[in-house]
Design a protein around this motif. Structure first.
Motif, PDB file in Angstrom:
ATOM      1  N   LEU A  16       1.018  -1.149   0.026  1.00  0.00           N
ATOM      2  CA  LEU A  16       0.017   0.034  -0.109  1.00  0.00           C
ATOM      3  C   LEU A  16       1.156   1.272  -0.037  1.00  0.00           C
ATOM      4  N   PRO A  17       0.390   2.403  -0.564  1.00  0.00           N
ATOM      5  CA  PRO A  17       0.878   3.529  -0.465  1.00  0.00           C
ATOM      6  C   PRO A  17       1.286   4.206   0.986  1.00  0.00           C
ATOM      7  N   ALA A  18       2.112   4.709   1.336  1.00  0.00           N
ATOM      8  CA  ALA A  18       2.641   4.990   2.651  1.00  0.00           C
ATOM      9  C   ALA A  18       1.859   6.271   2.951  1.00  0.00           C
ATOM     10  N   GLY A  19       1.405   6.249   4.436  1.00  0.00           N
ATOM     11  CA  GLY A  19       0.537   7.398   4.713  1.00  0.00           C
ATOM     12  C   GLY A  19      -0.434   6.794   6.055  1.00  0.00           C
ATOM     13  N   SER A  20      -1.398   7.775   6.387  1.00  0.00           N
ATOM     14  CA  SER A  20      -2.305   7.317   7.515  1.00  0.00           C
ATOM     15  C   SER A  20      -3.794   6.968   6.960  1.00  0.00           C
ATOM     16  N   TRP A  21      -4.019   5.678   6.986  1.00  0.00           N
ATOM     17  CA  TRP A  21      -5.353   5.250   6.247  1.00  0.00           C
ATOM     18  C   TRP A  21      -6.215   5.184   7.554  1.00  0.00           C
ATOM     19  N   GLU A  22      -7.551   5.662   7.216  1.00  0.00           N
ATOM     20  CA  GLU A  22      -8.536   5.684   8.035  1.00  0.00           C
ATOM     21  C   GLU A  22      -9.568   4.663   8.083  1.00  0.00           C
ATOM     22  N   ILE A  23     -10.251   4.311   8.813  1.00  0.00           N
ATOM     23  CA  ILE A  23     -11.071   2.948   8.764  1.00  0.00           C
ATOM     24  C   ILE A  23     -12.316   3.574   7.894  1.00  0.00           C
ATOM     25  N   ASP A  24     -13.102   2.841   7.121  1.00  0.00           N
ATOM     26  CA  ASP A  24     -14.145   2.920   6.550  1.00  0.00           C
ATOM     27  C   ASP A  24     -15.208   2.238   7.487  1.00  0.00           C
ATOM     28  N   PRO A  25     -15.882   2.851   8.614  1.00  0.00           N
ATOM     29  CA  PRO A  25     -16.850   2.074   9.350  1.00  0.00           C
ATOM     30  C   PRO A  25     -17.860   1.387   8.584  1.00  0.00           C
ATOM     31  N   PHE A  26     -18.412   1.611   7.625  1.00  0.00           N
ATOM     32  CA  PHE A  26     -19.626   1.290   7.003  1.00  0.00           C
ATOM     33  C   PHE A  26     -19.198  -0.176   6.245  1.00  0.00           C
ATOM     34  N   HIS A  27     -17.863  -0.497   6.179  1.00  0.00           N
ATOM     35  CA  HIS A  27     -17.739  -1.765   5.435  1.00  0.00           C
ATOM     36  C   HIS A  27     -16.611  -2.326   6.290  1.00  0.00           C
ATOM     37  N   SER A  28     -16.750  -2.165   7.678  1.00  0.00           N
ATOM     38  CA  SER A  28     -15.831  -3.160   8.521  1.00  0.00           C
ATOM     39  C   SER A  28     -16.648  -3.580   9.719  1.00  0.00           C
TER      40      SER A  28
END
Length: 193
Positions: A16-28
Motif C-alpha cells: 500500500l502507499p505510505a500514509g495514514s489510512w482511516e477506517i471505513d466504518p460502513f464496510h468494517s
C-alpha cells in the motif's frame, strides 16, 4: 535460506502507499464467536469501532491501532446483550473499551501476521492475528481506493478477568475482523492501477 526469508520479511513493505489510512466504518466489522454450554456457538459483533492504519516505508514503521466500544455488543438478542453489559459480566461502566495496539507486522503478498497488545479494562495481554490482504480497489461512492483485510485470532476470557459464566460460556473467544481502510487523500495511484 530461512535467514534470508526472515530478513526479507522484516524489511519489506505493505503493498500500500505510505500514509495514514482511516477506517471505513460502513464496510468494517468486528465479529466474535464463543461456545455456549459446550454444545453450540453464540455469534456476535461490536458495532462501534475506530481504527487507524499507518503504512510506513517499512514494516517496522507500519502500525495498526483500534478502539472498540464494549457497550456496542450485539448478539442478536437485546436481553442477552443487556445482561452481558452488566457489572457481573463485561461491566461496561468500568470497562468501556477494548483497545488494540500493534507491536510487529510480518509477512508478504497476501498473508500477514499482526502481533500486538489487547487491553480490556486494566488488563493488557499479547495477541497475534493472522491477516489476509484482500486487495486495493477504488470505490465509486467516494472515489477513493479502499484496502481490504480479514484478520482472525482468539483470546481467553480468563486472561482478562472475565471468567464469569464458567460452565455456561467457553473461555476461548474467536475473533474475526473484516476491515476496509481508506487511502490517504492526495495519494497518487500507481501507473496502471
Amino acid at each position: 535460506m530461512t535467514s534470508d526469508t526472515s530478513a526479507t520479511t522484516t524489511t519489506t513493505t505493505l503493498p500500500l502507499p505510505a500514509g495514514s489510512w482511516e477506517i471505513d466504518p460502513f464496510h468494517s466489522a468486528v465479529n466474535f464467536t464463543i461456545r455456549h454450554l459446550g454444545i453450540s456457538k453464540v455469534r456476535g459483533r461490536f458495532s462501534e469501532v475506530t481504527a487507524g492504519l499507518v503504512v510506513g516505508e517499512s514494516l517496522e514503521t507500519s502500525s495498526v491501532t483500534a478502539t472498540i466500544a464494549l457497550a456496542s455488543i450485539d448478539t442478536g438478542n437485546a436481553d442477552r446483550d443487556a445482561h452481558v453489559r452488566a457489572p457481573d459480566l463485561l461491566d461496561v461502566e468500568r470497562r468501556p473499551t477494548m483497545t488494540f495496539r500493534s507491536t510487529r507486522v510480518t509477512g508478504k503478498e497476501d498473508d500477514w501476521t499482526l502481533e500486538g497488545e489487547l487491553t480490556i479494562g486494566d488488563v493488557t495481554r499479547p495477541i497475534t492475528l493472522a491477516v489476509e490482504f484482500g486487495g486495493l480497489q477504488a470505490f465509486p461512492g467516494d472515489e477513493r481506493r479502499h484496502a481490504g483485510f480479514e484478520a482472525t485470532g482468539e483470546i481467553r476470557r480468563g486472561d482478562y478477568g472475565l471468567d464469569f459464566g464458567a460452565g455456561l460460556l467457553g473461555d476461548v473467544v474467536k475473533i474475526q475482523l473484516d476491515m476496509q481502510f481508506l487511502e490517504p487523500v492526495g495519494t497518487a495511484a500507481p501507473q496502471g492501477s
